[in-house]
Design an enzyme around this catalytic site. Structure first.
Site, mmCIF file in Angstrom:
data_model
loop_
_atom_site.group_PDB
_atom_site.id
_atom_site.type_symbol
_atom_site.label_atom_id
_atom_site.label_comp_id
_atom_site.label_asym_id
_atom_site.label_seq_id
_atom_site.Cartn_x
_atom_site.Cartn_y
_atom_site.Cartn_z
ATOM 1 N N CYS A 54 0.839 -1.206 0.000
ATOM 2 C CA CYS A 54 0.000 0.000 0.000
ATOM 3 C C CYS A 54 0.875 1.257 0.000
ATOM 4 O O CYS A 54 1.817 1.364 0.789
ATOM 5 C CB CYS A 54 -0.912 -0.012 1.219
ATOM 6 S SG CYS A 54 -2.020 1.422 1.248
ATOM 7 N N CYS A 58 0.595 5.032 6.811
ATOM 8 C CA CYS A 58 0.001 4.868 8.152
ATOM 9 C C CYS A 58 1.014 4.158 9.069
ATOM 10 O O CYS A 58 1.389 3.004 8.802
ATOM 11 C CB CYS A 58 -1.288 4.048 8.051
ATOM 12 S SG CYS A 58 -2.378 4.602 6.719
ATOM 13 N N CYS A 61 0.634 0.458 10.300
ATOM 14 C CA CYS A 61 0.152 -0.602 9.407
ATOM 15 C C CYS A 61 1.262 -1.457 8.793
ATOM 16 O O CYS A 61 2.165 -0.948 8.124
ATOM 17 C CB CYS A 61 -0.700 0.003 8.289
ATOM 18 S SG CYS A 61 -1.445 -1.287 7.259
ATOM 19 N N CYS A 98 -16.169 -9.492 6.337
ATOM 20 C CA CYS A 98 -15.508 -8.218 6.043
ATOM 21 C C CYS A 98 -14.261 -8.469 5.200
ATOM 22 O O CYS A 98 -13.384 -9.241 5.609
ATOM 23 C CB CYS A 98 -15.079 -7.534 7.329
ATOM 24 S SG CYS A 98 -16.410 -7.381 8.521
ATOM 25 N N CYS A 130 -19.173 -6.567 4.267
ATOM 26 C CA CYS A 130 -18.506 -5.298 4.562
ATOM 27 C C CYS A 130 -17.211 -5.296 3.763
ATOM 28 O O CYS A 130 -16.571 -6.340 3.642
ATOM 29 C CB CYS A 130 -18.199 -5.204 6.057
ATOM 30 S SG CYS A 130 -17.292 -3.697 6.503
ATOM 31 N N CYS A 190 -19.288 1.807 8.745
ATOM 32 C CA CYS A 190 -18.500 1.225 9.833
ATOM 33 C C CYS A 190 -17.290 2.131 9.988
ATOM 34 O O CYS A 190 -16.456 2.211 9.080
ATOM 35 C CB CYS A 190 -18.075 -0.200 9.471
ATOM 36 S SG CYS A 190 -16.904 -0.913 10.651
ATOM 37 N N ARG A 262 -17.598 -2.266 18.357
ATOM 38 C CA ARG A 262 -16.838 -3.527 18.232
ATOM 39 C C ARG A 262 -15.515 -3.442 18.977
ATOM 40 O O ARG A 262 -14.740 -2.506 18.768
ATOM 41 C CB ARG A 262 -16.593 -3.863 16.758
ATOM 42 C CG ARG A 262 -15.777 -5.159 16.601
ATOM 43 C CD ARG A 262 -15.588 -5.584 15.147
ATOM 44 N NE ARG A 262 -16.853 -5.700 14.480
ATOM 45 C CZ ARG A 262 -17.187 -5.014 13.392
ATOM 46 N NH1 ARG A 262 -16.331 -4.192 12.835
ATOM 47 N NH2 ARG A 262 -18.373 -5.157 12.844
HETATM 48 N N1 SAM Z 1 -6.502 0.553 3.142
HETATM 49 C C1 SAM Z 1 -7.798 0.763 3.620
HETATM 50 C C2 SAM Z 1 -7.871 1.858 4.670
HETATM 51 O O1 SAM Z 1 -6.893 2.145 5.317
HETATM 52 O O2 SAM Z 1 -8.965 2.409 4.835
HETATM 53 C C3 SAM Z 1 -8.449 -0.498 4.180
HETATM 54 C C4 SAM Z 1 -7.614 -1.492 4.944
HETATM 55 S S1 SAM Z 1 -6.899 -0.880 6.482
HETATM 56 C C5 SAM Z 1 -5.840 -2.214 6.954
HETATM 57 C C6 SAM Z 1 -8.301 -0.925 7.592
HETATM 58 C C7 SAM Z 1 -8.099 -0.417 8.995
HETATM 59 O O3 SAM Z 1 -7.338 -1.353 9.739
HETATM 60 C C8 SAM Z 1 -7.328 0.875 9.172
HETATM 61 O O4 SAM Z 1 -8.116 2.002 8.973
HETATM 62 C C9 SAM Z 1 -6.897 0.785 10.613
HETATM 63 O O5 SAM Z 1 -7.841 1.443 11.445
HETATM 64 C C10 SAM Z 1 -6.883 -0.718 10.900
HETATM 65 N N2 SAM Z 1 -5.526 -1.197 11.214
HETATM 66 C C11 SAM Z 1 -4.513 -1.343 10.335
HETATM 67 N N3 SAM Z 1 -3.403 -1.769 10.960
HETATM 68 C C12 SAM Z 1 -3.713 -1.874 12.277
HETATM 69 C C13 SAM Z 1 -2.970 -2.257 13.437
HETATM 70 N N4 SAM Z 1 -1.685 -2.584 13.366
HETATM 71 N N5 SAM Z 1 -3.621 -2.258 14.617
HETATM 72 C C14 SAM Z 1 -4.924 -1.916 14.706
HETATM 73 N N6 SAM Z 1 -5.669 -1.554 13.640
HETATM 74 C C15 SAM Z 1 -5.072 -1.528 12.448
HETATM 75 FE FE1 SF4 Z 2 -2.744 1.275 3.407
HETATM 76 FE FE2 SF4 Z 2 -2.579 0.115 5.781
HETATM 77 FE FE3 SF4 Z 2 -2.999 2.724 5.618
HETATM 78 FE FE4 SF4 Z 2 -4.963 0.996 4.842
HETATM 79 S S1 SF4 Z 2 -4.152 1.267 6.904
HETATM 80 S S2 SF4 Z 2 -4.266 2.859 3.797
HETATM 81 S S3 SF4 Z 2 -3.680 -0.661 4.026
HETATM 82 S S4 SF4 Z 2 -1.145 1.640 4.922
#
Ligand code: SAM
Ligand code: SF4
Ligand code: DTB
Length: 320
Positions: A54, A58, A61, A98, A130, A190, A262
């Site tokens: 990606c 973030c 992530c 989901c 979802c 959500c 949740r």
């Molecule tokens: N890329 C899209 C986005 O960011 O909206 C969808 C997938 S992203 C992995 C979905 C959500 O997972 C993120 O918005 C974040 O809140 C959560 N998430 C990702 N990594 C995480 C982590 N290490 N611990 C807790 N929540 C996490």
């Molecule tokens: Fe990409 Fe992870 Fe951020 Fe979703 S949470 S936008 S998968 S870097």
């Protein structure tokens, strides 16, 4: 008289966080019982349909291309694999499936492929769908709605003030724009966030206030406890106390009385006692299955044993 409000002030929300734990839990539990079955927990299951690579940054992530987390990336899964996973989840008792994709924003062609997956999962029967795909245009939200999508997950993640510490490749307004496209398309929202990222209590209060002051409350509010992954910048962040997590859930429950809160990612770090406190605080949904998107989740049988011990029952599938 309705207890649903959209005009929460900062001082009111911060005062809830400061309340004695017994008072806070009692009030949250009273709100919960007014709107929800006291001992039912909705069970959702996650599947990562496109993993890693990606472009967003973030800091929490494992799927960001900016961090080396040793993740096995894969492109969009074939429809048959998704249907197999969804059938297994339905047979285990999940009532929502989901699907998550590590995209910043899907192309139109990627959105159409996900719409096909949504149709296929709906065809199995017995589960809501979802998806979480990143930022969407209005047309893309419309296409997913037409495929029968029930929920779109798109988290605000943290307060507007702390957001820039966590993500620099998009801003808060981008998130709000996608949320309004999803709403306008008639898809349930959500939307929640992550705690334990080094934010202050004031940031946690402000995240919840932002969610509660949206024009309509999200139907589903995931509260994620940061899952720390080696290689991400937030690995090694001091962990949030389970009591503070329970406070966050209680405040979410009071601010958004009708929404389903949740207890989302991060349960492997929580004792059964800590999770019981979160259910008492008004959480009534979890992810079941031994994997979240890319990180571990408690074993299904352990969750069912926890439910038995607490006298909780999985929420039955809705008739529709
Ligand atoms: N890329 C899209 C986005 O960011 O909206 C969808 C997938 S992203 C992995 C979905 C959500 O997972 C993120 O918005 C974040 O809140 C959560 N998430 C990702 N990594 C995480 C982590 N290490 N611990 C807790 N929540 C996490
Ligand atoms: Fe990409 Fe992870 Fe951020 Fe979703 S949470 S936008 S998968 S870097
Ligand atoms: C949400 O709020 N939490 C889920 C779901 N929505 C998509 C994702 C949690 C991801 C945890 C880290 C991982 O497994 O990669």
């Amino acid at each position: 008289m309705t207890d649903v409000r959209h005009d929460w002030r900062r001082d009111e929300v911060e005062a809830l966080f400061e309340a004695p734990m017994n008072d806070l839990l009692f009030r949250a539990q009273a709100v919960h019982r007014r709107h929800h079955a006291a001992n039912e927990v909705q069970v959702s299951t996650l599947l990562s349909i496109k993993t890693g690579g990606c472009p967003e940054d973030c800091k929490y992530c494992p799927q960001s291309v900016h961090y080396d987390t040793g993740l096995d990336a894969h492109s969009l899964l074939p429809l048959e694999d998704v249907v197999t996973a969804a059938t297994r989840a339905r047979d285990a008792g999940a009532t929502r499936f989901c699907m998550g994709a590590a995209w910043r924003s899907p192309t139109n062609s990627q959105t159409s492929k996900v719409a096909e997956l949504v149709r296929a999962v709906k065809d199995i029967g017995g589960m809501e769908t979802c998806v979480t795909l990143g930022m969407l245009t209005g047309d893309q939200a419309g296409e997913l709605a037409a495929a029968g999508l029930d929920y779109y997950n798109h988290n605000l993640d943290t307060s507007p003030e702390y957001y820039g510490e966590i993500i620099t490749s998009r801003n808060y307004q981008d998130r709000l724009d996608t949320l309004s496209h999803v709403r306008e398309a008639g898809i349930h929202v959500c939307c929640g966030g992550i705690v334990g990222m080094g934010e202050s209590r004031a940031d946690r209060a402000e995240l919840l206030r932002q969610l509660a002051n949206l024009p309509q409350h999200p139907e589903s509010v995931p509260i994620n406890n940061l899952v720390q992954v080696d290689g991400t910048p937030l690995s090694g962040t001091p962990r949030l106390s389970p009591l503070e997590l329970a406070r966050c859930i209680a405040v979410a429950r009071i601010l958004m009385p009708v929404s389903v809160v949740r207890l989302s990612a991060g349960r492997t770090d929580l004792s059964e006692e800590a999770q019981a406190l979160c259910f008492m605080a008004g959480a009534s949904s979890i992810f079941c299955g031994d994997q979240l998107l890319t990180t571990p989740n408690p074993a299904f049988d352990d969750d069912m044993a926890m439910f038995d011990g607490l006298g909780l029952v999985p929420q039955p599938a809705s008739a529709s």
